[in-house]
Scaffold this active site. Sequence first.
Site, PDB file in Angstrom:
ATOM      1  CG  HIS A 163      15.460  44.228 -63.615  1.00 40.89           C
ATOM      2  ND1 HIS A 163      17.067  43.837 -64.324  1.00 40.89           N
ATOM      3  CD2 HIS A 163      14.998  44.954 -64.421  1.00 40.89           C
ATOM      4  CE1 HIS A 163      16.840  44.527 -64.965  1.00 40.89           C
ATOM      5  NE2 HIS A 163      15.760  45.419 -65.568  1.00 40.89           N
ATOM      6  CB  CYS A 208      13.107  47.832 -72.630  1.00 35.07           C
ATOM      7  SG  CYS A 208      13.139  46.128 -73.416  1.00 35.07           S
ATOM      8  NE  ARG A 235      21.164  43.738 -70.024  1.00 27.80           N
ATOM      9  CZ  ARG A 235      19.585  43.818 -70.166  1.00 27.80           C
ATOM     10  NH1 ARG A 235      18.594  44.262 -70.724  1.00 27.80           N
ATOM     11  NH2 ARG A 235      19.042  43.289 -68.137  1.00 27.80           N
ATOM     12  CG  ASP A 236      18.014  46.850 -68.345  1.00 31.03           C
ATOM     13  OD1 ASP A 236      17.854  46.880 -69.411  1.00 31.03           O
ATOM     14  OD2 ASP A 236      17.358  46.815 -67.249  1.00 31.03           O
TER      15      ASP A 236
END
Length: 298
Positions: free
Chosen positions: A207, A240, A15-16
């Site tokens: 994180h 991101c 995902r990230d």
Amino acid sequence: MTFPRKVNLYEVGPRDGLQNEKEIIPIGVKVNLINKLINCNIKEIEIGSFVSPKWVPQMADSEIIIDKINKPETTSFPVLTPNLKGVQKAIEKKADTVCVFVTASETFSKKNTNCTVSESLKRVEEIISEVKKHNIKVRGYLSCVLGCPYEGKVSYESTADLASFLIEQGCYQVSLGDTIGCGTPFDAIKLFELVSKNVNIENIAAHFHDTYGQALSNIYAVLQMGVQTLDTSIAGLGGCPYAKGATGNVATEDVLYMLNGIGIKTGIKLKDIIKVSWYISNYMKRLPNSKVARAYVN
Ligand code: HMG
Ligand code: MG
């Protein structure tokens, strides 16, 4: 110095890691990647996000991925959901965990989710009240905790308040995200100390992105505070799309190498993880963004 005996590696690569890739990765490659990570004995793998495909095209296939992967009962497969629309999909697809994400930075909130911080909290309440009816777990993310690409410093107090809010709402864990990887160990300790005044340290995950090369040092610092869950990304993939300059998450294999050195158990074998790192890196025709993976092969 005290370290936890055991640490849970929460894998965010699919995902990230992949959300920031410009070229769409084929579904088969994503499914192989996730299945290989499962075979490495990783117990939590964030497999994608049910967000707007206009905002993050790379994640548009998450609904297919969740159907195609192996799903051993001992592994959990969280998906990121920004709103009720995402949650409806998570319910349809029988996701076991959804992740909500908020930030104390007004500008980042607007850029990432097109809403103010207080609107984002309303969305969290709606999401949680919906998933509670379906026995789905909720994980909370807080972004830009050690710095924002638009606003610079973000108040630690505001982040700590948001962390308490997420736990009060029913998140089983809150993950503190250094989205642009600008934090240093002293800052990380200060922030984690403040958050842990009201949230049990066992419920806080770390994180760290590695943009400034600080992630391992930050992890080493917060481990000694009792943090037991670390978000990591295979081959150091990541970034991101709404945080310019944010490079990869800390690499799973680099963290594992350090944990092995300290003697912290994870249940994961380094040689297995390194093979997966090279699998995805070879597909992408680039070297792993991990010193350990490179050292082991070359
Ligand atoms: P918006 O444009 O305000 O939404 O975006 P909207 O409600 O006006 O809808 C616009 C279109 O999107 C509509 O489609 C909706 O149906 C659709 P149209 O009618 O135009 O064809 N839509 C959706 N489609 C699928 N799934 C959905 C969904 N919702 C609306 N759930 C929105 C608001 C929140 C949707 C958008 O801003 C968004 O999707 N943002 C997600 C951004 C994102 O994924 N960022 C990366 C993850 S966060 C991160 O990486 C940080 C983290 O790793 C921790 C750290 O490092 O700090 C977690
Ligand atoms: Mg992240």
